[in-house]
Design a protein around this motif. Sequence first.
Motif, PDB file in Angstrom:
ATOM      1  N   LEU A  78      87.215  85.153  41.949  1.00 10.45           N
ATOM      2  CA  LEU A  78      87.391  84.970  40.444  1.00 10.45           C
ATOM      3  C   LEU A  78      86.842  86.295  39.588  1.00 10.45           C
ATOM      4  O   LEU A  78      87.487  86.392  38.644  1.00 10.45           O
ATOM      5  N   VAL A  79      85.932  86.723  39.945  1.00  8.78           N
ATOM      6  CA  VAL A  79      85.429  87.981  39.251  1.00  8.78           C
ATOM      7  C   VAL A  79      86.689  89.044  39.636  1.00  8.78           C
ATOM      8  O   VAL A  79      87.045  89.710  38.541  1.00  8.78           O
ATOM      9  N   PHE A  80      87.215  89.376  40.835  1.00  8.63           N
ATOM     10  CA  PHE A  80      88.086  90.380  40.992  1.00  8.63           C
ATOM     11  C   PHE A  80      89.518  89.740  39.996  1.00  8.63           C
ATOM     12  O   PHE A  80      90.156  90.678  39.282  1.00  8.63           O
ATOM     13  N   GLY A 146      85.754  96.876  39.121  1.00 15.21           N
ATOM     14  CA  GLY A 146      86.598  98.044  39.266  1.00 15.21           C
ATOM     15  C   GLY A 146      87.866  98.270  39.985  1.00 15.21           C
ATOM     16  O   GLY A 146      88.871  98.680  39.624  1.00 15.21           O
ATOM     17  N   TYR A 147      87.809  97.519  41.156  1.00 20.72           N
ATOM     18  CA  TYR A 147      88.902  97.408  42.105  1.00 20.72           C
ATOM     19  C   TYR A 147      90.080  96.578  41.487  1.00 20.72           C
ATOM     20  O   TYR A 147      91.038  96.568  41.304  1.00 20.72           O
ATOM     21  N   GLY A 148      89.352  95.433  40.915  1.00 14.69           N
ATOM     22  CA  GLY A 148      90.238  94.215  39.978  1.00 14.69           C
ATOM     23  C   GLY A 148      90.816  94.864  38.980  1.00 14.69           C
ATOM     24  O   GLY A 148      92.204  94.637  38.839  1.00 14.69           O
ATOM     25  N   GLY A 150      91.895  98.156  38.569  1.00 19.16           N
ATOM     26  CA  GLY A 150      92.865  99.122  39.036  1.00 19.16           C
ATOM     27  C   GLY A 150      94.082  98.374  39.223  1.00 19.16           C
ATOM     28  O   GLY A 150      95.234  98.814  39.219  1.00 19.16           O
ATOM     29  N   VAL A 151      93.846  97.520  40.336  1.00 22.17           N
ATOM     30  CA  VAL A 151      94.978  96.829  40.894  1.00 22.17           C
ATOM     31  C   VAL A 151      95.696  96.008  39.763  1.00 22.17           C
ATOM     32  O   VAL A 151      96.884  95.670  40.043  1.00 22.17           O
ATOM     33  N   GLY A 152      94.968  95.389  38.905  1.00 23.98           N
ATOM     34  CA  GLY A 152      95.549  94.637  37.889  1.00 23.98           C
ATOM     35  C   GLY A 152      96.507  95.492  37.127  1.00 23.98           C
ATOM     36  O   GLY A 152      97.680  95.141  36.690  1.00 23.98           O
ATOM     37  N   LEU A 153      96.259  96.758  36.752  1.00 19.08           N
ATOM     38  CA  LEU A 153      97.019  97.619  35.961  1.00 19.08           C
ATOM     39  C   LEU A 153      98.327  98.056  36.813  1.00 19.08           C
ATOM     40  O   LEU A 153      99.287  97.826  36.216  1.00 19.08           O
ATOM     41  N   LEU A 154      98.228  98.089  38.158  1.00 18.74           N
ATOM     42  CA  LEU A 154      99.446  98.335  38.809  1.00 18.74           C
ATOM     43  C   LEU A 154     100.310  97.174  39.030  1.00 18.74           C
ATOM     44  O   LEU A 154     101.613  97.181  38.902  1.00 18.74           O
ATOM     45  N   SER A 155      99.674  95.995  39.156  1.00 19.66           N
ATOM     46  CA  SER A 155     100.467  94.955  39.164  1.00 19.66           C
ATOM     47  C   SER A 155     101.038  94.545  37.949  1.00 19.66           C
ATOM     48  O   SER A 155     102.422  94.037  38.027  1.00 19.66           O
ATOM     49  N   ILE A 166      95.804  94.010  46.598  1.00 20.53           N
ATOM     50  CA  ILE A 166      94.416  93.322  46.363  1.00 20.53           C
ATOM     51  C   ILE A 166      93.801  92.988  47.673  1.00 20.53           C
ATOM     52  O   ILE A 166      92.399  93.311  47.777  1.00 20.53           O
ATOM     53  N   VAL A 167      94.433  92.736  48.972  1.00 11.91           N
ATOM     54  CA  VAL A 167      93.451  92.571  50.134  1.00 11.91           C
ATOM     55  C   VAL A 167      92.877  93.792  50.343  1.00 11.91           C
ATOM     56  O   VAL A 167      91.465  93.597  50.685  1.00 11.91           O
ATOM     57  N   PRO A 168      93.391  94.954  50.367  1.00  8.91           N
ATOM     58  CA  PRO A 168      92.242  96.274  50.717  1.00  8.91           C
ATOM     59  C   PRO A 168      91.571  96.349  49.622  1.00  8.91           C
ATOM     60  O   PRO A 168      90.346  96.632  50.034  1.00  8.91           O
TER      61      PRO A 168
END
Length: 263
Positions: A78-80, A146-148, A150-155, A166-168
């Motif tokens: 949920l945080v991610f 932080g990872y969330g 960054g990945v959200g921006l790309l998504s 997201i998995v990595p």
Amino acid sequence: MIPLADILTLGSGTLIGLTLGLIGGGGSILAVPLLVYVVGVTSPHVAIGTSAIAVAANALVGVALHARARSVKWPCALVFAGSGVIGAFLGARAGKAVGGEFLLFLFGLLMIAVGVTMLLRKGAGGDHDVRLNRVSAPALLPSLTGYGLGVGLLSGFFGIGGGFLIVPGLINATNMPIIFAVGSSLVSVAAFGLATASSYALAGLVDWHMAALLLAGGVVGALLGTTLARRLAAEKALLARLFAVIVMLVGLYVSVRGLAALL
């Protein structure tokens, strides 16, 4: 007579769902190339918005299945997902401002990068007991957000569910085993897809008829993929590697087509 475009859309949805069910991800990154080059959608932006609807819906089904199997780390997920949704909204706004052919070129490069990541990703290990609580929050929260983001921006930018990103990200942020990362990732895939889809829908860039056909095909494909995954459990690592190569080859094709259109 059923229009050929509808048949191709159903087939594309089935392939997307089959891939998701078989190896736990990757179907969403094929959605845009399938809609553009197989179905014949002329606008990359419409292809992105439409595929995001189907990706989000299929991911919600996956969340339910993994939740029943207790392979979702809910606080981490949920945080991610929460930080990723912010990134997805920002990424979707940026993606709509970029020319369609250039967007396809960048999308192809991302597919190549994702394929390389899949080949390098390890499938075992990790901390089964990792959880987000008051004790672990100082260490886990910065990584997850932080990872969330960054990945959200790309998504959002490319209109993909982002499962293979997201998995990595979850593994790197928490060191959780891959089975929990796959289950937890679907929470973010659904959230990112809904964020991206709503942004594109408000801009009138979703073909709802096509989205329904993609979803219908995806349900069938997911059932087939899940059944095959049980029977081919010992070969999932090989299947994942083969799919990584396919992703890279498709990415190369998409980027070359996009670059040729720009020149």
